[in-house]
Motif scaffolding. Sequence first.
Motif, short mmCIF file in Angstrom:
data_model
loop_
_atom_site.label_atom_id
_atom_site.label_comp_id
_atom_site.label_asym_id
_atom_site.label_seq_id
_atom_site.Cartn_x
_atom_site.Cartn_y
_atom_site.Cartn_z
N MET A 1 0.82 -1.19 0.00
CA MET A 1 0.00 0.00 0.00
C MET A 1 0.86 1.25 0.00
O MET A 1 0.56 2.23 -0.66
CB MET A 1 -0.92 -0.04 1.24
CG MET A 1 -1.86 1.10 1.34
SD MET A 1 -3.18 0.90 0.14
CE MET A 1 -4.22 2.22 0.60
N GLY A 2 1.96 1.22 0.75
CA GLY A 2 2.86 2.37 0.83
C GLY A 2 3.53 2.66 -0.50
O GLY A 2 3.72 3.82 -0.88
N LYS A 3 3.93 1.58 -1.21
CA LYS A 3 4.56 1.76 -2.52
C LYS A 3 3.59 2.40 -3.51
O LYS A 3 3.98 3.25 -4.30
CB LYS A 3 5.07 0.42 -3.06
CG LYS A 3 6.28 -0.11 -2.36
CD LYS A 3 6.75 -1.40 -3.02
CE LYS A 3 7.94 -1.98 -2.32
NZ LYS A 3 8.41 -3.21 -2.94
N PHE A 4 2.33 1.97 -3.45
CA PHE A 4 1.34 2.52 -4.37
C PHE A 4 1.15 4.02 -4.12
O PHE A 4 1.12 4.81 -5.06
CB PHE A 4 0.00 1.79 -4.20
CG PHE A 4 -1.12 2.44 -4.97
CD1 PHE A 4 -1.19 2.30 -6.35
CD2 PHE A 4 -2.06 3.22 -4.33
CE1 PHE A 4 -2.19 2.90 -7.08
CE2 PHE A 4 -3.07 3.83 -5.04
CZ PHE A 4 -3.14 3.67 -6.42
N ILE A 5 1.03 4.42 -2.86
CA ILE A 5 0.85 5.84 -2.54
C ILE A 5 2.08 6.62 -2.97
O ILE A 5 1.97 7.73 -3.51
CB ILE A 5 0.57 6.01 -1.03
CG1 ILE A 5 -0.80 5.41 -0.70
CG2 ILE A 5 0.64 7.47 -0.61
CD1 ILE A 5 -1.13 5.38 0.78
N TRP A 6 3.25 6.08 -2.76
CA TRP A 6 4.50 6.74 -3.16
C TRP A 6 4.54 6.92 -4.68
O TRP A 6 4.83 8.02 -5.18
CB TRP A 6 5.68 5.92 -2.67
CG TRP A 6 7.01 6.45 -3.09
CD1 TRP A 6 7.86 5.88 -3.98
CD2 TRP A 6 7.63 7.65 -2.66
NE1 TRP A 6 8.97 6.64 -4.13
CE2 TRP A 6 8.85 7.75 -3.33
CE3 TRP A 6 7.28 8.65 -1.78
CZ2 TRP A 6 9.73 8.82 -3.15
CZ3 TRP A 6 8.16 9.71 -1.60
CH2 TRP A 6 9.36 9.78 -2.27
N LYS A 7 4.24 5.87 -5.42
CA LYS A 7 4.26 5.96 -6.89
C LYS A 7 3.17 6.91 -7.40
O LYS A 7 3.41 7.69 -8.33
CB LYS A 7 4.08 4.57 -7.50
CG LYS A 7 5.28 3.67 -7.34
CD LYS A 7 5.03 2.32 -7.96
CE LYS A 7 6.20 1.37 -7.75
NZ LYS A 7 5.97 0.06 -8.35
N ALA A 8 2.00 6.85 -6.82
CA ALA A 8 0.90 7.72 -7.26
C ALA A 8 1.22 9.18 -6.99
O ALA A 8 0.97 10.06 -7.83
CB ALA A 8 -0.40 7.32 -6.56
N SER A 9 1.81 9.47 -5.83
CA SER A 9 2.14 10.86 -5.52
C SER A 9 3.25 11.36 -6.43
O SER A 9 3.23 12.53 -6.86
CB SER A 9 2.53 11.01 -4.05
OG SER A 9 3.66 10.23 -3.76
N LEU A 10 4.24 10.53 -6.76
CA LEU A 10 5.28 10.93 -7.70
C LEU A 10 4.69 11.19 -9.09
O LEU A 10 5.07 12.16 -9.76
CB LEU A 10 6.37 9.86 -7.79
CG LEU A 10 7.40 9.86 -6.67
CD1 LEU A 10 8.38 8.70 -6.85
CD2 LEU A 10 8.14 11.17 -6.62
N LEU A 11 3.78 10.34 -9.52
CA LEU A 11 3.14 10.53 -10.82
C LEU A 11 2.33 11.82 -10.85
O LEU A 11 2.41 12.59 -11.82
CB LEU A 11 2.23 9.33 -11.12
CG LEU A 11 1.51 9.39 -12.47
CD1 LEU A 11 2.52 9.37 -13.61
CD2 LEU A 11 0.54 8.23 -12.59
#
Length: 110
Positions: free
Chosen positions: A1-11
Amino acid sequence: MGKFIWKASLLILLLFFGVILGMQYANQNMKKMQGYDDPKMYEAFTVEKEGDGEINATMLGQDISMADIEEKKEEMEEWKAYNVLSSAGKGISNACTGIFQGLADLISNE
């Protein structure tokens, strides 16, 4: 879940900067399309006060004097323009007010 939030915020951050850069690029190219850099061209309406107290106004490159403004104001007062949308809006608001006051009276009387 943390990786998804990190990737989404970077995008989202990357897309945001892309939009900002695109707006800047479009602004520069719009200025280039005009063909020349004229600082007065960017001002649609300017007002300058002279030393003797006279006010000079320019709108879209045309000089406007206070006499012109007063003449136009007198013309508008003479026309007594009837605004259809304004009167329609007043009618609708009066009708809604009457309806809701009637409903409130009906509910309060019961």
